[in-house]
Structure formats: structure tokens, C-alpha cells
Design a protein around this motif. Structure first.
Motif, PDB file in Angstrom:
ATOM      1  N   ARG A  50       6.717  14.831  -8.906  1.00  0.00           N
ATOM      2  CA  ARG A  50       5.727  13.906  -9.819  1.00  0.00           C
ATOM      3  C   ARG A  50       6.625  13.470 -10.875  1.00  0.00           C
ATOM      4  O   ARG A  50       6.396  12.395 -10.845  1.00  0.00           O
ATOM      5  CB  ARG A  50       4.624  14.608 -10.264  1.00  0.00           C
ATOM      6  CG  ARG A  50       3.389  14.831  -9.330  1.00  0.00           C
ATOM      7  CD  ARG A  50       2.127  15.194 -10.026  1.00  0.00           C
ATOM      8  NE  ARG A  50       2.158  16.759 -10.603  1.00  0.00           N
ATOM      9  CZ  ARG A  50       1.954  17.676 -10.296  1.00  0.00           C
ATOM     10  NH1 ARG A  50       1.463  17.783  -8.827  1.00  0.00           N
ATOM     11  NH2 ARG A  50       2.076  18.960 -10.700  1.00  0.00           N
TER      12      ARG A  50
ATOM     13  N   LEU B 273       7.309   9.270 -10.960  1.00  0.00           N
ATOM     14  CA  LEU B 273       7.098   8.549 -12.184  1.00  0.00           C
ATOM     15  C   LEU B 273       8.405   7.877 -12.817  1.00  0.00           C
ATOM     16  O   LEU B 273       8.242   6.704 -13.041  1.00  0.00           O
ATOM     17  CB  LEU B 273       6.242   9.443 -13.280  1.00  0.00           C
ATOM     18  CG  LEU B 273       5.143   9.745 -12.803  1.00  0.00           C
ATOM     19  CD1 LEU B 273       4.712  10.782 -13.895  1.00  0.00           C
ATOM     20  CD2 LEU B 273       4.138   8.737 -12.912  1.00  0.00           C
TER      21      LEU B 273
ATOM     22  N   PRO C  10       3.704   5.721  -7.756  1.00  0.00           N
ATOM     23  CA  PRO C  10       2.492   6.553  -8.249  1.00  0.00           C
ATOM     24  C   PRO C  10       2.817   7.866  -7.971  1.00  0.00           C
ATOM     25  O   PRO C  10       3.551   8.161  -6.726  1.00  0.00           O
ATOM     26  CB  PRO C  10       1.471   5.924  -7.405  1.00  0.00           C
ATOM     27  CG  PRO C  10       2.276   5.206  -6.278  1.00  0.00           C
ATOM     28  CD  PRO C  10       3.536   4.551  -6.656  1.00  0.00           C
TER      29      PRO C  10
ATOM     30  N   LEU D  73      -2.736   5.268  -1.881  1.00  0.00           N
ATOM     31  CA  LEU D  73      -2.206   5.441  -3.432  1.00  0.00           C
ATOM     32  C   LEU D  73      -2.891   6.906  -3.899  1.00  0.00           C
ATOM     33  O   LEU D  73      -2.844   7.091  -5.052  1.00  0.00           O
ATOM     34  CB  LEU D  73      -2.683   4.525  -4.422  1.00  0.00           C
ATOM     35  CG  LEU D  73      -2.154   3.001  -3.917  1.00  0.00           C
ATOM     36  CD1 LEU D  73      -2.614   1.899  -4.934  1.00  0.00           C
ATOM     37  CD2 LEU D  73      -0.649   3.148  -3.928  1.00  0.00           C
TER      38      LEU D  73
END
Length: 444
Positions: free
Chosen positions: A108, A112, A117, A170
Motif C-alpha cells: 500500500r 501511494l 490508489p 478502484l
């Protein structure tokens, strides 16, 4: 179609005002449409769920008058979840994933950092049978994800928010089952809604993204979608609902002497186009409830507004509806005398003590002669049915006093207070002998 709604708390704590509002909206919609309102206890979290909290939730709903037509428990529905889980797994809509929480967190952060996303990359789908076998042989147990269809946008017409649309590409494939076999919220909730024929899912707007994911689960299971209504969350007077207000529970409100109907009357109307009124019957709330009346802005919850509304409702309550909660010896006449000065029924005991005593009469030295004359007048006059009027008329004539100079010393001597219930109603309850004694004591 029978309108069927459900309130689905987890029995891991007491109900608070946000929970109550969600339960109320579900109850109102079901009752307005002569449908069914279900309580579903989402108790799959065995470590945090307790029977004490489950009992408290049922008791709180009963006290509020939000009595469910049936009660279900997710902990008793494991066989159904297993069957539907297997069905989705066999159809390729649920798949095993082996990443640790730490690995997922690193991915993650990388996404980022690249301006992307933080969506799960579906790396687990690229694993072959041999790779999965090696992981499991090494003791790595998989968690399970629902595979989102990345085709058309996920869209629905929300009964409060209007048209909604989400791009499934998304969104991360949600974890629906942990490695230890326990369930997360998403899939069992959908399975229950299908099995219980829930026609409308009414909940807070913090679930909007969940709804997008769950719509695909309804579709994957070949079930019709229920209607969805996502209400704005509660806010405090100064904006976001504080932690204290957010945890304000039924038990605390009850201890404060708040009437159940006051809670319902406020929570049903704040954030809507309808005025908050001191109703004593929920029928009017049912008749006027409509999702189109709920605004998009956060609903402002003010404890002071609730207290003021409660007082206005208490002032309408008849003796029969409160008799069981009043102090011993307090009759209908006493309730009528004291009721206008109450903010809650539990305050009746304090005001009833003005009648039963003992009190500390507050006589001022400059009023001593006046109070001695008042005691003498009370002793000699015809008491009758309106002794207060007789007493003040006699004293007005004999002393020339009027207004505050006449009434305030008498009230202080008879009740020990500067303010309180109307003396015309209170004095007959105090009685002749006690009134004379109080006047004489204050004069001394």
C-alpha cells in the motif's frame, strides 16, 4: 413484497445514540409499510461478543419501544455461510490469498508513493497450485477474498443520497474470511439479507463503499438487490460528534430521566425537513417518516435540546402513565401540581419533598413580623379548597403588601425555595397544620 428491515448491531458494547438512530429509521420504515423489523445480532466475533451485551441490546430496544418482530444471531448460521462460501469459491468469486498484514502494508505504501490508489494487486490470483501447496505445507494459512468484477460501474439509486456510482477497478477485493476461519462483516451480512428477505438496508453513510462491494455479492449469489438508504452521520453541536456523545448510551440517557419517546422524537426528526416536536406517541413519527425528508448534511445532536424536549414531553404526561415511577403517596393532584416544574420524572421525588418535608424554611429577619401574622391568619381562616388565595388576600388586606414582597416570603417559609410549583396547587398538598408550623418556624 413485504417490507422487511433489519438492525444489525454487534453485541460488543451498549447501544449509543448513533445505533439508536439507525434502529429507529429501520423500525419506522417497517412500521410505516406494515412490514417486519428484525434484530440481527452480528456476533461472529466470539472474543468480543458477550451474552450480557446481547441481553442489554434487546432490553434497550424494548425500553425504547423498538420491539423487533424476530431476533436472529449470526453465530447460529454458520452452516448457511459455509454453503454459500463454497458456492462462490467454486464459481471463482472467492479465492485464497497468503500475504501477511505487513506485506500488504508495504504494498500500500509503495502504491501511494507512486501516486496510485492503494488497491490490492491480486497477486494471489497469479499463484499456481504448486505454489499454494508449498505455502500451506509451510504452515501459511490463507485468508479469503471476494473477487470484484471490474466490468461496469457499480450503481444504485440510494433512497437518501440519490444516484451512486463506483468504479470497481478502484476497489480492493475485500477479505471476507480470516485465516483462522472466522468471518468478517461483508459476506455473512449479504447472505443473511438474502435469507431473511430484507427489502431495505438502512444504515449510516459510512457504509456506502461497503454497499458497492456488497451489491456485487448479491449479484454473484443471483439474488435481487435490496433498496439502500444511507443516512448522514450524527454530529455534535460544534461539528463532528465527540467521543463522549458518540458513546452516549441508552443506559446513561435512562439514568438521566430521559423519556424513551423524547429520544425517538429527536432522533427521528433531526437532520430532516420535519420539525422536532414534543410528541408523546410514536404514531406521528411513523406517519411522517420518509427517506426523502432526510437531508444530506450531518444531523446535529444536542443533549441540551434533548433535555428541553424531554421536559416538554413530561409536562404532557398523564398521571396513569407515570404513577409507577412516582414517590409513594404522590397522587394525581400532586402530579398535576408538580409536573409543570419538572424536567424529568425522576425529579418528582425532589419536588414531592416540598410537600412531605422536612424543609428548612428561609425566613428573613425583616419578614419575621409578617410571617407571624401569616401563621396567625392561616390558623384562623377557613382553609377551604383554595387556601393560598384566601391567605394572600387576607395578608394583602392586613399588611398592605403586594407582589414580590407578599409572595416571596411566604414561598420561602413554606418551601425553602424562591421558585417552584404554583403555591395555589402546592399549599393544599402541604396541609393546614404543616403550613402553620412552617410559617411559625420561619418567623422564629
Amino acid at each position: 413484497m413485504t417490507i422487511t428491515t433489519r438492525f444489525a448491531p454487534s453485541p460488543t458494547g451498549r447501544l449509543h445514540v448513533g445505533n439508536i438512530r439507525a434502529a429507529l429509521q429501520n423500525w419506522l420504515w417497517a412500521r410505516k409499510n406494515e412490514g417486519r423489523f428484525l434484530l440481527r445480532l452480528d456476533d461472529t466475533d466470539a472474543e468480543r461478543s458477550t451474552e450480557a451485551f446481547a441481553d442489554a441490546i434487546r432490553a434497550d430496544l424494548d425500553w425504547l419501544g423498538l420491539v423487533p418482530d424476530a431476533v436472529e444471531r449470526q453465530s447460529a448460521r454458520g452452516a448457511l455461510y459455509e454453503a454459500q462460501f463454497a458456492r462462490l469459491r467454486d464459481a471463482g468469486r472467492i479465492y485464497p490469498a497468503y500475504e501477511t498484514a505487513q506485506e500488504l502494508d508495504v504494498r500500500r505504501k509503495i502504491a501511494l508513493g507512486r501516486g496510485l490508489p492503494p488497491v490490492y494487486d491480486r497477486a494471489a490470483l497469479a499463484l499456481g497450485d504448486a505454489e499454494r501447496a508449498d505455502l500451506e505445507a509451510a504452515g501459511v494459512r490463507p485468508h479469503w477474498r471476494f473477487r470484484i468484477d471490474h466490468g461496469a460501474p457499480i450503481a444504485w439509486d440510494d433512497l437518501i443520497r440519490g444516484p451512486q456510482s463506483f468504479d470497481p477497478a478502484l476497489m480492493s477485493d475485500p477479505v471476507v474470511r480470516r485465516a483462522d476461519g472466522s468471518w468478517l462483516y461483508m459476506l455473512p451480512s449479504v447472505i443473511d439479507d438474502i435469507d431473511m428477505a430484507i427489502s431495505h438496508v438502512v444504515r449510516g453513510e459510512d457504509h456506502v463503499a461497503n454497499t458497492a462491494l456488497q451489491i456485487q455479492m448479491f449479484d454473484a449469489l443471483g439474488a435481487p438487490r435490496p433498496g439502500f438508504a444511507h443516512a448522514p452521520l450524527l454530529a455534535g453541536v460544534e461539528g463532528k460528534l465527540s467521543k463522549r456523545l458518540g458513546s452516549l448510551g441508552v443506559d446513561e440517557l435512562r439514568e438521566q430521566g430521559i423519556e424513551p419517546i423524547a429520544i425517538l422524537a429527536l432522533l427521528a426528526r433531526i437532520g430532516t425537513s420535519d420539525p422536532v416536536l414534543p410528541l408523546v406517541d410514536a404514531a406521528a413519527l411513523i406517519d411522517t417518516f420518509d427517506f426523502t425528508r432526510i437531508g444530506r448534511a450531518p444531523a446535529r445532536f444536542d443533549p441540551d435540546e434533548l433535555a428541553a424536549l424531554n421536559a416538554r414531553i413530561v409536562h404532557q404526561l398523564d398521571y396513569g402513565s407515570v404513577a409507577a415511577r412516582l414517590p409513594s403517596g404522590m397522587d394525581a393532584a400532586a402530579w398535576a401540581a408538580i409536573r409543570p416544574n419538572l424536567t424529568s420524572v425522576i425529579d418528582a421525588a425532589e419536588l414531592w419533598a416540598l410537600v412531605t418535608g422536612p424543609i428548612e424554611g428561609a425566613g428573613m429577619p425583616e419578614d419575621a413580623a409578617f410571617l407571624r401574622e401569616a401563621a396567625a391568619a392561616a390558623r384562623s381562616m377557613e382553609w377551604g379548597t383554595s387556601p393560598w388565595g384566601t391567605l394572600v388576600d387576607a395578608l394583602k388586606s392586613s399588611t398592605g403588601r403586594k407582589g414580590k414582597a407578599l409572595f416571596l416570603p411566604l414561598r420561602r417559609a413554606l418551601t425553602g425555595r424562591d421558585h417552584g410549583p404554583e403555591m395555589a396547587a402546592l399549599l393544599p398538598l402541604i396541609g393546614r397544620e404543616e403550613a402553620i408550623a412552617r410559617l411559625a418556624a420561619a418567623a422564629a
